[in-house]
Design a protein around this motif. Structure first.
Motif, PDB file in Angstrom:
ATOM      1  N   LYS A 131       0.812  -1.209   0.000  1.00 48.36           N
ATOM      2  CA  LYS A 131       0.000   0.000   0.000  1.00 48.36           C
ATOM      3  C   LYS A 131       0.861   1.281   0.000  1.00 48.36           C
ATOM      4  O   LYS A 131       0.463   2.297  -0.565  1.00 48.36           O
ATOM      5  N   ALA A 132       2.027   1.200   0.641  1.00 51.54           N
ATOM      6  CA  ALA A 132       2.884   2.400   0.704  1.00 51.54           C
ATOM      7  C   ALA A 132       3.291   2.883  -0.688  1.00 51.54           C
ATOM      8  O   ALA A 132       3.146   4.075  -1.001  1.00 51.54           O
ATOM      9  N   PRO A 133       3.793   1.987  -1.574  1.00 51.39           N
ATOM     10  CA  PRO A 133       4.114   2.472  -2.929  1.00 51.39           C
ATOM     11  C   PRO A 133       2.893   2.963  -3.690  1.00 51.39           C
ATOM     12  O   PRO A 133       2.981   3.911  -4.485  1.00 51.39           O
ATOM     13  N   LEU A 134       1.712   2.283  -3.452  1.00 53.78           N
ATOM     14  CA  LEU A 134       0.509   2.710  -4.161  1.00 53.78           C
ATOM     15  C   LEU A 134       0.117   4.124  -3.752  1.00 53.78           C
ATOM     16  O   LEU A 134      -0.251   4.953  -4.598  1.00 53.78           O
TER      17      LEU A 134
ATOM     18  N   VAL B 272      -4.687   2.434  -9.071  1.00 53.36           N
ATOM     19  CA  VAL B 272      -4.111   2.374  -7.721  1.00 53.36           C
ATOM     20  C   VAL B 272      -5.193   2.061  -6.682  1.00 53.36           C
ATOM     21  O   VAL B 272      -5.006   1.227  -5.787  1.00 53.36           O
ATOM     22  N   HIS B 273      -6.366   2.724  -6.822  1.00 55.68           N
ATOM     23  CA  HIS B 273      -7.475   2.458  -5.901  1.00 55.68           C
ATOM     24  C   HIS B 273      -7.951   1.016  -6.020  1.00 55.68           C
ATOM     25  O   HIS B 273      -8.276   0.359  -5.017  1.00 55.68           O
TER      26      HIS B 273
ATOM     27  N   LYS C 243      -5.612  10.146 -14.169  1.00 55.21           N
ATOM     28  CA  LYS C 243      -6.839   9.690 -13.514  1.00 55.21           C
ATOM     29  C   LYS C 243      -6.965   8.161 -13.595  1.00 55.21           C
ATOM     30  O   LYS C 243      -7.349   7.490 -12.618  1.00 55.21           O
ATOM     31  N   MET C 244      -6.629   7.623 -14.812  1.00 53.96           N
ATOM     32  CA  MET C 244      -6.681   6.176 -14.975  1.00 53.96           C
ATOM     33  C   MET C 244      -5.684   5.497 -14.038  1.00 53.96           C
ATOM     34  O   MET C 244      -5.984   4.457 -13.435  1.00 53.96           O
TER      35      MET C 244
END
Length: 500
Positions: A285-288, A321-322, A315-316
């Motif tokens: 999650k940290a890199p994301l 990432v989400h 945006k994509m």
């Protein structure tokens, strides 16, 4: 001592006692048969004795009739009785061969009968026949006849006395036999009754002992199984016996110890897995989050100079990432199902569904129809809430119209609560019904509709962990109905109730 040896010893002891009863009864029957033979023999002896007496009386009667009138016709009974005497005497002797006193009396009777015939009957007959040819006066004849008749009467009295003594001996023998038989019958009855009662008491006592022995030790095993089912894997059966059930007890103890070791190791692995999942999720999650922050910095720094296509790409990228973050959260949620103990509570399904609908905040065009008077369940609240939340949110997310209707229904079977969530969306082709419950499987492109493909996998795992099943009923263009069963009692509760 082995249990099989105890059982065999009990049956052997009971068999010995019943055999003893059978032997005693057999001996009694032999005594009865022997006594019956003696009675029959005695009846024949008494009958023959009476016949011998009648024959001698017939001889006396015929002789006296002949002496009174000299008619030879009166001698016919005499000759017939005399001819029958030898065979009748021999037959009587055959029945008293083991009784010397009666043999002696028969010898005495035979001797007296021969004396009667030789010394008195024959001379009297001859004297009467030759009276006409002699020169003897009537007076002399009468004196001699009177002398012989008196002697004949004395012999007859002796014969009668001998017969009375003979019959007295026979009656005494019969009385002794009857007394011995009655005594034997009484003794046998008492012994047979005692042995029978003793057999029944020992049999019932031994059966009670074996039953209690087996049932008590089986109940120990049942108690062990119940404690294991409740999660107490350190319990052990204390069994000091050295039989077949002891081996079973030792096997159950080893099984309990093995389960305890296995679960201890499993708990350790789960802890390691949880720690690993936490570290991995944190590291992923940290890199994301860094990527998302970097993309926003680029937009802020470039401002209006940033081309529209680059803005779209950013945006994509943030959307991907989400999605990746949601996917990580979904995987973690799926892996934790069933590995953490959660307390059960009384859950009002009506209130639970009201909370789920409120949290989901369906779009204005959607209506959710929930059946009234839903049951109250004793279960893990968060798991049932997650199942309803995923099914209803999927019904909203994958709907193909702005307006839609979702219905929640319930009915009961003997063992399960059956819930269904129905929508009027696009429906699902039957060939994909099994696929949608597999992790990461979606029916639409992820770019077209944001989805991780984990929701239905979580639903399936939660429901099956509770002991229920989940399935879908749908046709393209006809909406979909997701149905799942929720057991009224968990598997462990059912096993415990079956023991009770």
């Amino acid at each position: 001592m082995k249990l099989s040896v105890k059982l065999f010893a009990g049956f052997l002891l009971i068999s010995v006692l019943f055999t003893a009863v059978a032997i005693v009864n057999f001996r009694l029957s032999e005594a009865v048969i022997e006594n019956s033979k003696w009675v029959s023999r005695s009846q024949i002896v008494v009958r023959n004795s009476a016949a011998l007496q009648r024959n001698i009386i017939d001889m006396e009667t015929g002789l006296r009739g002949f002496l009174l009138n000299g008619n030879e016709t009166f001698l016919k009974p005499y000759w017939q009785a005399r001819d029958q005497m030898p065979s009748l005497m021999q037959e009587t002797r055959n029945f008293v061969t083991n009784l010397p006193d009666q043999q002696k009396k028969l010898d005495e009777i035979a001797e007296l009968q021969q004396r009667l015939e030789k010394d008195f009957a024959t001379p009297l007959i001859q004297m009467k026949r030759s009276h006409q040819d002699t020169i003897m006066t009537d007076r002399e004849l009468d004196l001699q006849l009177e002398e012989l008749v008196l002697g004949e009467q004395m012999v007859m009295d002796s014969i009668r006395a001998a017969f009375r003594a003979f019959n007295a001996i026979e009656y005494q023998v019969r009385a002794d036999r009857s007394e011995r038989l009655n005594k034997s019958i009484n003794n046998t009855r008492q012994l047979s009754t005692i042995l029978t009662i003793l057999s029944v008491i020992i049999g019932l006592s031994w059966a009670y002992y074996i039953t209690r022995l087996i049932s008590n030790r089986i109940m120990k095993m049942v108690t062990l199984a119940e404690q294991i089912s409740r999660g107490d894997y350190k319990t052990q059966i204390v069994d000091t016996g050295q039989d077949e059930l002891s081996r079973l007890s030792h096997s159950l103890n080893r099984m309990s110890a093995t389960i305890d070791e296995t679960f201890t190791e499993l708990d350790q692995k789960n802890k390691e897995l949880d720690q690993f999942a936490y570290v991995v999720s944190h590291d992923l999650k940290a890199p994301l989050r860094g990527i998302e922050v970097a993309s926003r910095w680029v937009e802020e720094d470039m401002g209006s100079q940033l081309p529209d296509n680059i803005k779209e790409y950013l945006k994509m990228m943030r959307a991907r990432v989400h999605r990746m973050e949601n996917l990580i959260n979904g995987i973690l949620a799926l892996s934790r199902i069933g590995r953490t103990s959660q307390a059960k509570e009384q859950v009002d399904t009506n209130e639970l569904l009201a909370e789920v609908v409120e949290l989901l905040s369906p779009p204005p065009g959607f209506s959710i129809d929930v059946q009234r008077n839903l049951p109250t369940l004793h279960t893990v609240r968060i798991q049932l809430q997650q199942v309803f939340s995923n099914l209803i949110s999927n019904a909203i997310k994958y709907h193909d119209k702005e307006n839609g209707k979702i219905t929640v229904r319930h009915h009961e079977t003997e063992e399960f609560h059956v819930f269904s969530v129905t929508d009027d969306g696009p429906g699902i082709d039957p060939e994909y019904h099994a696929r949608i419950f597999v992790i990461f499987q979606t029916l639409q492109e992820r770019d077209a509709l944001e989805s991780t493909g984990v929701g239905l996998s979580i639903v399936k795992k939660i429901v099956e962990l509770q002991g229920g099943t989940v399935w879908v009923t749908s046709e393209p263009g006809s909406g979909s109905t997701f149905t799942f069963t929720w057991p009224k009692h968990t598997v462990i509760e059912q096993e415990i109730s079956s023991f009770v």
